[in-house]
Design an enzyme around this catalytic site. Structure first.
Site, PDB file in Angstrom:
ATOM      1  N   HIS A 394       0.842  -1.268  -0.192  1.00 40.62           N
ATOM      2  CA  HIS A 394       0.053  -0.105   0.002  1.00 40.62           C
ATOM      3  C   HIS A 394       0.935   1.376  -0.001  1.00 40.62           C
ATOM      4  CE1 HIS A 394      -3.949  -1.859   0.997  1.00 40.62           C
ATOM      5  NE2 HIS A 394      -3.151  -2.676   1.305  1.00 40.62           N
ATOM      6  N   LYS A 585      -8.113  13.865   5.010  1.00 42.29           N
ATOM      7  CA  LYS A 585      -7.271  12.827   4.783  1.00 42.29           C
ATOM      8  C   LYS A 585      -6.136  12.816   5.946  1.00 42.29           C
ATOM      9  CE  LYS A 585      -6.428  14.203   0.636  1.00 42.29           C
ATOM     10  NZ  LYS A 585      -6.641  12.897  -0.205  1.00 42.29           N
ATOM     11  N   ARG A 586      -5.454  11.914   6.319  1.00 40.16           N
ATOM     12  CA  ARG A 586      -4.378  11.995   7.095  1.00 40.16           C
ATOM     13  C   ARG A 586      -3.557  13.039   7.015  1.00 40.16           C
ATOM     14  NH1 ARG A 586      -3.864   8.200  11.544  1.00 40.16           N
ATOM     15  NH2 ARG A 586      -2.101   9.117  11.604  1.00 40.16           N
ATOM     16  N   LYS A 591       0.843  14.391   1.101  1.00 42.32           N
ATOM     17  CA  LYS A 591      -0.257  14.615   0.890  1.00 42.32           C
ATOM     18  C   LYS A 591      -0.521  16.170   0.674  1.00 42.32           C
ATOM     19  CE  LYS A 591      -2.356  10.785   3.438  1.00 42.32           C
ATOM     20  NZ  LYS A 591      -2.980  10.104   2.290  1.00 42.32           N
ATOM     21  N   THR A 695      -8.374   6.761  -1.624  1.00 45.88           N
ATOM     22  CA  THR A 695      -9.766   6.304  -1.631  1.00 45.88           C
ATOM     23  C   THR A 695     -10.990   7.351  -1.462  1.00 45.88           C
ATOM     24  OG1 THR A 695      -9.610   5.410   0.625  1.00 45.88           O
ATOM     25  CG2 THR A 695      -9.695   3.737  -1.074  1.00 45.88           C
ATOM     26  N   LYS A 699     -14.544   8.340  -3.137  1.00 46.10           N
ATOM     27  CA  LYS A 699     -15.827   8.666  -2.422  1.00 46.10           C
ATOM     28  C   LYS A 699     -16.207  10.064  -2.918  1.00 46.10           C
ATOM     29  CE  LYS A 699     -14.156   6.331   1.419  1.00 46.10           C
ATOM     30  NZ  LYS A 699     -12.987   6.315   2.625  1.00 46.10           N
TER      31      LYS A 699
END
Ligand code: NBG
Length: 846
Positions: A394, A585-586, A591, A695, A699
């Site tokens: 992952h 998100k985290r 990111k 993910t 969504k």
């Protein structure tokens, strides 16, 4: 009880294995006792009756004297009654058949609230609502009473929860194995704009969704040493003589399929001391010492490591990993298989899917069971083992690949280390044979990394010991082959495959977005819920003005629902009509929440400098949701600055509400269900080549948000499906980013050459957001200027331009809505049902 270490059962202990299930000991004469009892009637009256029974007999209270918690617990137990018959029936069916079972091994399951899901799966929503009303209760209030089981960090744990949902819906036999952490992911609060962590005591008010089975406990050993002897046949036999052990108690959770009667099991293990306390020490008066070993053992399942995409090389973490894997393998072999099962046929009955490297110690554990406990020859055991495991990777961050120091692994699991060495020796012989004279390759491919500290590379062990290796999106799978495991993919090209992630349409569209769900069903019928490609049927509606209007009304209603929630939950007041621009998100540097922050500061700068008047700006509300790992310094600095910038902007009257920032604390699955359906714009802005899949991106698109994103992870596939016109692409590609780094990336050069960037960073660093204290923003600003490991400055210009395109597009609300509908219509591919079919085709039944 049987012992996972010796395989012997101790006669003086509880009888526990399935083989010891006794059932009735005399003939069954009452016909009702033949099968599972019927669930309560599927009517309001039936529900009310069952609910009051649970309240009176289960909770021991009268309705008139009940607390909200009593009511919630009784309600949960009532809904369960409708599921249990299906569960028992599914179990019986599975035991009779000989279908292969998916053993999903995952250290994390981010389940979200269970009541909502159970109501949906059983079609009880309306009945329960009416039944509660007739009892003078408000179903919504009872739903809100549930604390979600946060037994995961982020995407990886939520993915596991989506996968088990889809497998039940597809009626595929699956046992999800994991850990029942007493404390899940911490509850985030903000104190003076900084993150503070509070323990998540999700079990404190009772846990109606679990079925503990202490009689099925398993003993798991640790430490000690090994002894090798030669038996009568002259064969070497190794015995592990452990130093200490703990018990694993299974807790069963139902995993209901969507309205198909099929209910699978999630089996989470809780650690318990073999001896509660030492009576002698207790009697001598040293109470703390008397319970010391208990505390030590029970620490194993005490708390989830709040780490995401960064491994925690801590001893307790390895204990957790071995603990749940040993329990699970033992449970399957001793309790789930028929007693006389021929283990040579094990791969026909089970495939253990390794969700990242956390459960990889299962590979040497199965070897140990087969060779040491069941007397198999090494080679035969190895052939069986390789067929029984498959590995999902992952990540793309090299630092996120788990390695365990040899010293630690050898101390905690001495026999497993020996087995790993032998696996490695045999494997390296294979490499030498395939590449004669290539010593460098042998060194590169060894499971054991030599320096700076000798360590076991778990991803290599998983690749060697599994039948398949998959990545989680096309781009990542390609980079996995080319960059992370290139030698392995060269040696075994067929072992590698891609399976793009997915999300369950039940929770994240049907349940979270009831208005959109109804609108879709009115247009194309109801079967999209289990066949998401049918959303394609919505495409023509994008050109239907009436449908667009309804779609817009749904979006607006979802925004208002979110604003009500944020007002009640966080005391936030948000404008009703603004573009809702969301990044949840985290918190991770890769990111790039910082890039989002720079965008916000740049817009603020446009306003306060007078370059743009508030009336001319497309008003935006920015929503953030993000937890930082407690030890991740820079991530916490970023949280601090988002809060500081947000507060300053929200309080500045000059900008007339053109911009507002909301950062509700403690983003979790429950909040996601409100945020995702409300969003207009989905921020997926990681540096290309860093986000394995994502993910959340799926969504949002499924709920009709447009994406602004880089060419990274599953964004690539989202864009290909929705089309360039319906996606805002920006930023470096992965090869470009690599090239820039190779050429010696200098963030300062970007700062110097782009005036807007300079003004933005200067403003961020000026102290105006941090109460006049410029030093408070320095850690982040300096990091960006001097290091900027994820190239936010390099992508700033391109990001700003893309945001300008977003503004332009948003001004034409009809065209925007058309794009949003096309996003919904074209992203049915991202159902986790499809992911599961891909796993079945390419991995589990391949
Ligand atoms: C995460 C990735 C995400 C991905 C999820 C689920 C880890 C180690 N990896 O990009 O960062 O969507 O896994 O596959 O948490």
């Amino acid at each position: 009880m049987t012992d996972a270490n010796t395989g012997k059962s101790a006669a003086d202990e509880l009888q526990t294995t399935d083989a010891n299930v006794v059932g009735p000991t005399m003939p069954v004469r009452n016909p009702v006792a033949q099968g599972p009892v019927n669930p309560p009637a599927h009517t309001v009256d039936g529900f009310v009756e069952a609910f009051l029974r649970e309240l009176n007999f289960g909770q021991g209270v009268l309705l008139s004297r009940s607390t909200v918690n009593d009511q919630y617990l009784a309600l949960a137990r009532t809904v369960q009654q409708y599921l249990v018959a299906g569960w028992l029936e599914t179990g019986a069916r599975r035991r009779q058949g000989d279908r292969k079972i998916i053993g999903y091994l995952s250290a994390e399951y981010l389940l979200g609230r269970q009541l909502d899901n159970a109501l949906m799966a059983t079609t009880l929503g309306e009945i329960a609502e009416e039944a509660m009303t007739q009892c003078g209760l408000d179903l919504a209030r009872l739903r809100a009473q549930e604390i979600e089981p946060g037994l995961g960090n982020g995407g990886l744990g939520r993915l596991a929860a989506c996968f088990v949902d889809s497998l039940a819906t597809l009626d595929v036999p699956c046992i999800g194995y994991g850990i029942r952490y007493e404390y899940g992911i911490f509850r985030q609060t903000f104190v003076d704009d900084r993150q503070a962590e509070v323990p998540d005591s999700w079990l404190s008010l009772g846990s109606p969704w679990e079925f503990p089975h202490p009689e099925r406990q398993v003993r798991v050993a640790f430490g000690g040493r090994t002894e090798t002897t030669t038996d009568e046949q002259g064969r070497e036999r190794t015995t592990w003589i452990p130093a200490w052990d703990v018990l694993g108690i299974p807790y069963h959770y139902m995993v209901p399929g969507y309205r198909n009667g099929s209910v699978n099991t999630l089996r989470l293990w809780s650690a318990k001391a073999t001896q509660a306390f030492d009576l002698q020490i207790f009697n001598s008066g040293d109470y703390a010492e008397a319970v010391r070993s208990q505390t030590f053992a029970e620490n194993i399942s005490k708390v989830l490591y709040p780490e995401d995409s960064t491994p925690q090389g801590k001893e307790l973490r390895l204990q957790q990993q071995y603990f749940f894997v040993a329990c699970s393998l033992h449970d399957f072999i001793e309790n789930t298989l028929p007693r006389d099962f021929d283990l040579r046929r094990l791969p026909e009955r089970i495939i253990f899917q390794l969700n990242d490297t956390h459960p990889v110690i299962g590979i040497p554990e199965l070897m140990r069971i087969l060779v040491d406990l069941k007397g198999f020859e090494w080679d035969e055991a190895w052939d069986i083992t390789r067929e029984c495991f498959a590995y999902t990777c992952h990540t793309l961050l090299p630092e996120a690949l788990e390695v365990w120091p040899v010293e630690l692994l050898g101390r905690l699991l001495p026999r497993h280390l020996e087995i790993i060495y032998r696996i490695n020796d045999n494997f390296l012989d294979e490499v030498r044979e395939a590449y004669p004279g290539d010593a460098d390759r042998v060194r590169r491919m060894s499971i054991i990394a030599e320096g700076p500290q000798r360590a076991v590379r778990m991803a290599y062990l998983a690749t060697i010991g599994g039948s398949r290796v998959n990545g989680v999106a096309e781009l990542q799978s390609q980079l996995l082959r080319e960059k992370v495991l290139p030698d392995f993919s060269e040696l075994w090209p067929d072992k590698f495959t891609n399976i793009t992630n997915g999300v369950t349409p039940r929770r994240f569209l049907h349940q979270a977005n009831p208005l959109l769900s109804t609108l879709i069903t009115e247009a194309i019928g109801p079967s999209w819920v289990t066949d998401l490609e049918q959303l394609r049927g919505l495409e023509p509606y994008a050109d239907d003005a009436g449908f667009r209007e309804q779609f817009q009304a749904v979006k607006q209603a979802n925004k208002e629902r979110l604003y009500r929630e944020l007002r009640a939950r966080d005391g936030l007041e948000l404008p009703r009509h603004a573009m809702l621009d969301v990044m949840v998100k985290r918190l991770h540097e890769y990111k790039r929440q910082t890039l989002k922050l720079l965008h916000i500061v740049s817009l603020y700068d446009d306003l306060i400098s007078g370059d743009v008047s508030p009336a001319d700006m497309v008003s935006r509300t920015f929503v953030f949701g993000a937890k930082a790992a407690p030890g991740y310094y820079m991530a916490k600095e970023i949280i601090y600055l988002i809060n500081s910038v947000g507060r300053t902007i929200n309080e500045d009257k000059r900008i007339e509400g053109a911009l507002s920032v909301a950062f509700p604390a403690n983003y979790n699955v429950t909040l996601a269900e409100k945020v995702v359906p409300a969003a207009d714009l989905s921020e997926q802005i990681s540096l290309a080549g860093k986000e394995a899949s994502g993910t959340g991106n799926m969504k949002f698109a499924l709920n009709g948000a447009l994406t602004i994103g880089t060419d990274d992870g599953a964004n690539v596939e989202i864009r290909a499906l929705v089309g360039d016109d319906n996606f805002f692409l920006f930023g470096l590609t992965e090869p470009e980013a690599e090239q820039l780094r190779a050429d010696g990336y200098d963030p300062k050069a970007f700062y110097r050459s782009d005036e807007k960037l300079r003004r933005t960073l200067d403003l961020l660093g000026s102290g105006i957001f941090t109460g006049g204290d410029a030093s408070a923003s320095a850690p982040l600003v300096q990091n960006l200027l001097h290091d900027d490991p994820f190239m936010a400055l390099a992508d700033f210009r391109s990001y700003l331009d893309a945001q300008t395109r977003v503004d332009e597009a948003y001004r034409d609300s009809d065209a925007w809505t058309r794009s949003a509908i096309l996003n919904v219509a074209r992203t049915g591919f991202f159902s986790s049902d499809r992911s599961m079919r891909d796993y079945l085709d390419r991995v589990w039944l391949a």
